[in-house]
Design a protein around this motif. Structure first.
Motif, mmCIF file in Angstrom:
data_model
loop_
_atom_site.group_PDB
_atom_site.id
_atom_site.type_symbol
_atom_site.label_atom_id
_atom_site.label_comp_id
_atom_site.label_asym_id
_atom_site.label_seq_id
_atom_site.Cartn_x
_atom_site.Cartn_y
_atom_site.Cartn_z
ATOM 1 N N THR A 100 21.235 58.114 7.479
ATOM 2 C CA THR A 100 21.571 58.568 6.129
ATOM 3 C C THR A 100 22.590 57.662 5.441
ATOM 4 O O THR A 100 22.762 57.740 4.217
ATOM 5 N N ARG A 101 23.273 56.852 6.215
ATOM 6 C CA ARG A 101 24.219 55.896 5.637
ATOM 7 C C ARG A 101 24.254 54.653 6.516
ATOM 8 O O ARG A 101 23.896 54.683 7.682
ATOM 9 N N TRP A 102 24.713 53.555 5.952
ATOM 10 C CA TRP A 102 24.815 52.299 6.689
ATOM 11 C C TRP A 102 25.738 52.471 7.889
ATOM 12 O O TRP A 102 26.793 53.092 7.785
ATOM 13 N N ARG A 103 25.315 52.007 9.023
ATOM 14 C CA ARG A 103 26.049 52.042 10.281
ATOM 15 C C ARG A 103 26.102 53.425 10.916
ATOM 16 O O ARG A 103 26.657 53.594 11.982
ATOM 17 N N ARG A 104 25.506 54.418 10.253
ATOM 18 C CA ARG A 104 25.416 55.713 10.911
ATOM 19 C C ARG A 104 24.278 55.657 11.919
ATOM 20 O O ARG A 104 23.278 54.957 11.709
ATOM 21 N N PRO A 105 24.369 56.371 13.009
ATOM 22 C CA PRO A 105 23.269 56.366 13.984
ATOM 23 C C PRO A 105 22.029 57.064 13.431
ATOM 24 O O PRO A 105 22.138 57.941 12.565
ATOM 25 N N PHE A 106 20.875 56.656 13.937
ATOM 26 C CA PHE A 106 19.640 57.345 13.580
ATOM 27 C C PHE A 106 19.626 58.728 14.235
ATOM 28 O O PHE A 106 19.982 58.869 15.403
ATOM 29 N N GLN A 107 19.181 59.719 13.473
ATOM 30 C CA GLN A 107 19.106 61.092 13.985
ATOM 31 C C GLN A 107 17.688 61.614 13.832
ATOM 32 O O GLN A 107 16.944 61.191 12.948
ATOM 33 N N ASP A 108 17.345 62.566 14.684
ATOM 34 C CA ASP A 108 16.022 63.178 14.645
ATOM 35 C C ASP A 108 15.947 64.247 13.571
ATOM 36 O O ASP A 108 16.791 65.146 13.501
ATOM 37 N N TYR A 109 14.886 64.179 12.770
ATOM 38 C CA TYR A 109 14.583 65.218 11.799
ATOM 39 C C TYR A 109 13.146 65.674 12.019
ATOM 40 O O TYR A 109 12.280 64.867 12.372
ATOM 41 N N TRP A 110 12.912 66.978 11.782
ATOM 42 C CA TRP A 110 11.601 67.571 12.037
ATOM 43 C C TRP A 110 11.061 68.254 10.794
ATOM 44 O O TRP A 110 11.821 68.881 10.037
ATOM 45 N N GLY A 111 9.750 68.153 10.625
ATOM 46 C CA GLY A 111 9.078 68.917 9.600
ATOM 47 C C GLY A 111 8.861 70.343 10.057
ATOM 48 O O GLY A 111 9.119 70.698 11.215
ATOM 49 N N GLN A 112 8.340 71.164 9.170
ATOM 50 C CA GLN A 112 8.215 72.603 9.424
ATOM 51 C C GLN A 112 7.002 72.964 10.260
ATOM 52 O O GLN A 112 6.904 74.099 10.706
ATOM 53 N N GLY A 113 6.110 72.033 10.474
ATOM 54 C CA GLY A 113 4.910 72.318 11.254
ATOM 55 C C GLY A 113 3.758 72.731 10.358
ATOM 56 O O GLY A 113 3.936 73.450 9.374
ATOM 57 N N THR A 114 2.584 72.253 10.725
ATOM 58 C CA THR A 114 1.374 72.624 9.996
ATOM 59 C C THR A 114 0.287 72.951 11.020
ATOM 60 O O THR A 114 0.097 72.229 11.990
ATOM 61 N N GLN A 115 -0.400 74.063 10.797
ATOM 62 C CA GLN A 115 -1.373 74.556 11.763
ATOM 63 C C GLN A 115 -2.700 73.818 11.623
ATOM 64 O O GLN A 115 -3.248 73.692 10.524
ATOM 65 N N VAL A 116 -3.201 73.347 12.732
ATOM 66 C CA VAL A 116 -4.538 72.764 12.802
ATOM 67 C C VAL A 116 -5.359 73.613 13.766
ATOM 68 O O VAL A 116 -4.981 73.790 14.925
ATOM 69 N N THR A 117 -6.464 74.153 13.280
ATOM 70 C CA THR A 117 -7.340 74.985 14.096
ATOM 71 C C THR A 117 -8.732 74.374 14.094
ATOM 72 O O THR A 117 -9.315 74.172 13.026
ATOM 73 N N VAL A 118 -9.223 74.089 15.276
ATOM 74 C CA VAL A 118 -10.561 73.512 15.422
ATOM 75 C C VAL A 118 -11.446 74.568 16.076
ATOM 76 O O VAL A 118 -11.270 74.909 17.246
ATOM 77 N N SER A 119 -12.379 75.078 15.297
ATOM 78 C CA SER A 119 -13.204 76.182 15.776
ATOM 79 C C SER A 119 -14.491 76.261 14.971
ATOM 80 O O SER A 119 -14.504 75.943 13.780
ATOM 81 N N SER A 120 -15.551 76.690 15.634
ATOM 82 C CA SER A 120 -16.813 76.887 14.933
ATOM 83 C C SER A 120 -16.951 78.326 14.477
ATOM 84 O O SER A 120 -17.946 78.689 13.846
#
Length: 120
Positions: A100-120
């Motif tokens: 988020t700023r110069w020389r700051r360490p990289f941090q993990d960020y996550w999205g909210q999730g999206t459902q994928v359903t594979v079904s007939s």
């Protein structure tokens, strides 16, 4: 910083879906971006990752079927999923290592999730 994922849904076996995940907010730089998934009763697993330079890595079960890509100008990562199988059914989460700023360490960020359903 927020990651907004989209593109999930219901698809028949053999079908295709494209997931997108856009990062927004106070972003100085993004290193690795990736997709993870968590199926019913399973632990979260890595699906694919891509570096800022475009190098990619996939879990064995999706090689040849899924393609990860990114648009660095848009801070967005994509996952093109072809030849989908029932075992691909899961909640898909995007991840990004963000500074988020110069020389700051990289941090993990996550999205909210999206459902994928594979079904007939």
């Amino acid at each position: 910083v927020q990651l907004q994922a989209s593109g999930g849904g219901l698809v028949q076996p053999g079908g295709s879906l494209r997931l997108s995940c856009a990062a927004s907010g106070s972003i100085f730089g993004i290193n690795v971006m990736g997709w993870y998934r968590q199926g019913p009763g399973k632990q979260r697993e890595l699906v694919a990752i891509i570096t800022s330079g475009g190098s990619t890595n996939y879990t064995d079960s999706v090689k040849g079927r899924f393609t990860i890509s990114r648009d660095n100008a848009k801070n967005t990562v994509y996952l093109q999923m072809n030849s989908l199988k029932a075992e691909d059914t899961a909640i898909y989460y995007c991840n990004a290592k963000i500074r988020t700023r110069w020389r700051r360490p990289f941090q993990d960020y996550w999205g909210q999730g999206t459902q994928v359903t594979v079904s007939s």
